[in-house]
Design an enzyme around this catalytic site. Structure first.
Site, PDB file in Angstrom:
ATOM      1  CG  ASN A 164      -8.801  -7.450   4.926  1.00 28.05           C
ATOM      2  OD1 ASN A 164      -9.773  -6.709   5.030  1.00 28.05           O
ATOM      3  ND2 ASN A 164      -7.552  -7.004   4.980  1.00 28.05           N
TER       4      ASN A 164
ATOM      5  CE  LYS B 259      -6.559  -6.099   1.578  1.00 24.98           C
ATOM      6  NZ  LYS B 259      -5.257  -5.993   0.949  1.00 24.98           N
TER       7      LYS B 259
ATOM      8  CG  HIS C 219      -4.110  -5.198   6.818  1.00 21.06           C
ATOM      9  ND1 HIS C 219      -3.634  -4.407   5.808  1.00 21.06           N
ATOM     10  CD2 HIS C 219      -4.411  -6.396   6.259  1.00 21.06           C
ATOM     11  CE1 HIS C 219      -3.651  -5.111   4.673  1.00 21.06           C
ATOM     12  NE2 HIS C 219      -4.121  -6.318   4.923  1.00 21.06           N
TER      13      HIS C 219
ATOM     14  CD  GLU D 213      -4.218  -2.860   2.479  1.00 19.96           C
ATOM     15  OE1 GLU D 213      -5.383  -2.961   2.893  1.00 19.96           O
ATOM     16  OE2 GLU D 213      -3.732  -3.610   1.596  1.00 19.96           O
TER      17      GLU D 213
ATOM     18  CD  GLU E  99      -2.115 -10.006   5.271  1.00 18.69           C
ATOM     19  OE1 GLU E  99      -2.848 -10.632   4.504  1.00 18.69           O
ATOM     20  OE2 GLU E  99      -2.333  -8.830   5.616  1.00 18.69           O
TER      21      GLU E  99
ATOM     22  N   GLY F 103      -1.668  -7.708  -2.790  1.00 12.70           N
ATOM     23  CA  GLY F 103      -2.297  -7.107  -3.967  1.00 12.70           C
ATOM     24  C   GLY F 103      -1.386  -6.980  -5.176  1.00 12.70           C
TER      25      GLY F 103
ATOM     26  CB  SER G  18      -0.528 -12.394  -4.132  1.00 10.76           C
ATOM     27  OG  SER G  18      -0.422 -10.997  -4.382  1.00 10.76           O
TER      28      SER G  18
HETATM   29  P1  13P Z   1      -4.467  -9.789  -1.363  1.00 14.21           P
HETATM   30  O1  13P Z   1      -4.950 -11.202  -1.121  1.00 14.21           O
HETATM   31  O2  13P Z   1      -5.398  -8.982  -2.222  1.00 14.21           O
HETATM   32  O3  13P Z   1      -3.047  -9.764  -1.803  1.00 14.21           O
HETATM   33  O4  13P Z   1      -4.509  -9.053   0.065  1.00 14.21           O
HETATM   34  C1  13P Z   1      -3.934  -9.673   1.155  1.00 14.21           C
HETATM   35  C2  13P Z   1      -4.332  -8.939   2.374  1.00 14.21           C
HETATM   36  O5  13P Z   1      -3.933  -7.809   2.602  1.00 14.21           O
HETATM   37  C3  13P Z   1      -5.240  -9.616   3.311  1.00 14.21           C
HETATM   38  O6  13P Z   1      -5.304  -8.934   4.519  1.00 14.21           O
END
Ligand code: 13P
Length: 255
Positions: free
Chosen positions: A9, A11, A94, A96, A166, A172, A213
């Site tokens: 992903n 982002k 997701h 976010e 997740e 992150g 992560s």
């Molecule tokens: P990270 O791997 O940067 O922690 O992000 C995970 C994520 O949100 C994947 O959709």
């Protein structure tokens, strides 16, 4: 036997040009790795370039979201028919998008149904906040998310759906649950709940990713867990060698 699936992903990273350059570097390294589904999910603006670059290759493309309507006065949004032909997968739910755009489980459910209705495969993302985790409420919370996100989705659609667990506090941050904790939530709050909704056989075939992560140094341990069928990866998917390592580790662990 569930084929593992590793999805990057991206982002809000990489312009169309940067994405195309990245694919040029990634493709020769990622192509030979068989036995694992490989997906990249660029921003909308880079989808045409990435989709063109990956045509005829085994690497698949996903979008990061999709609107629940086919068309209409929805400034800034993109619908499933618009994505058709460009992507095979689409991430919905997701954290976010839930956080910054107010998506609820009901909304995620609508988005997933819209994707399915147009032949796209949703990756339905769920996960708890740190407060829920600390209070020991993860299993109940994620189980409820699964029930709501799958509302009205028929059993025939399951083969075209992936779930991503997740934990929000792991995204992150460099923090993760232990691999055993992640496996337990995936088993009890996701696979067992799907078994209740759709039967044990259907649930056994569902692919469920861990995300949050995921890095080259922890991937192997996650992939060795029996109920974890791959990973949804943010930061580490933005580096060619890291992403290739993650896919390689999934392939080796699930052989
Ligand atoms: P990270 O791997 O940067 O922690 O992000 C995970 C994520 O949100 C994947 O959709």
């Amino acid at each position: 036997m569930r084929v593992p699936i590793v999805a990057g992903n991206w982002k809000m990273y990489k312009s169309a040009q940067e994405a195309a350059d990245f694919i040029t570097a990634l493709l020769p390294k990622l192509t030979p790795l068989e036995g694992v589904e490989r997906v990249v999910c660029p921003a909308y603006i880079a989808l045409p370039a990435v989709s063109t670059a990956l045509q005829g290759t085994p690497i698949k493309v996903g979008a990061q979201n999709v609107h629940w309507k086919t068309e209409g006065a929805f400034t800034s949004d993109v619908s499933a028919p618009m994505l058709k032909g460009l992507v095979e997968y689409v991430i919905v739910g997701h954290s976010e998008v839930r956080q910054y755009h107010g998506d609820t489980d009901a909304r995620v459910n609508e988005r997933a149904k819209a994707a399915l209705a147009h032949g796209l495969k949703p990756i339905i993302a769920v996960g708890e906040t740190v407060d829920t985790y600390r209070a020991g409420g993860t299993e109940a919370y994620v189980g409820a998310q699964i029930r709501a996100c799958f509302e009205g989705i028929p059993q025939e659609a399951l083969a075209n759906i992936v779930v991503a667990y997740e934990p929000i506090w792991a995204i992150g941050t460099g923090l993760t649950p232990t691999v055993e904790e992640a496996n337990t939530i995936i088993k009890k709050a996701i696979r067992d709940v799907l078994a209740e909704l759709y039967g044990a056989d259907a649930a056994q075939q569902m692919r469920i990713q861990y995300g949050g992560s995921v890095k080259p140094d922890n991937m192997k341990a996650f992939m060795q867990q029996p109920d974890i069928d791959g990973a949804l990866v943010g930061g580490a998917s933005l580096k060619v060698d890291d992403f290739v390592t993650l896919v390689t580790l999934a392939q080796e662990a699930k052989r």
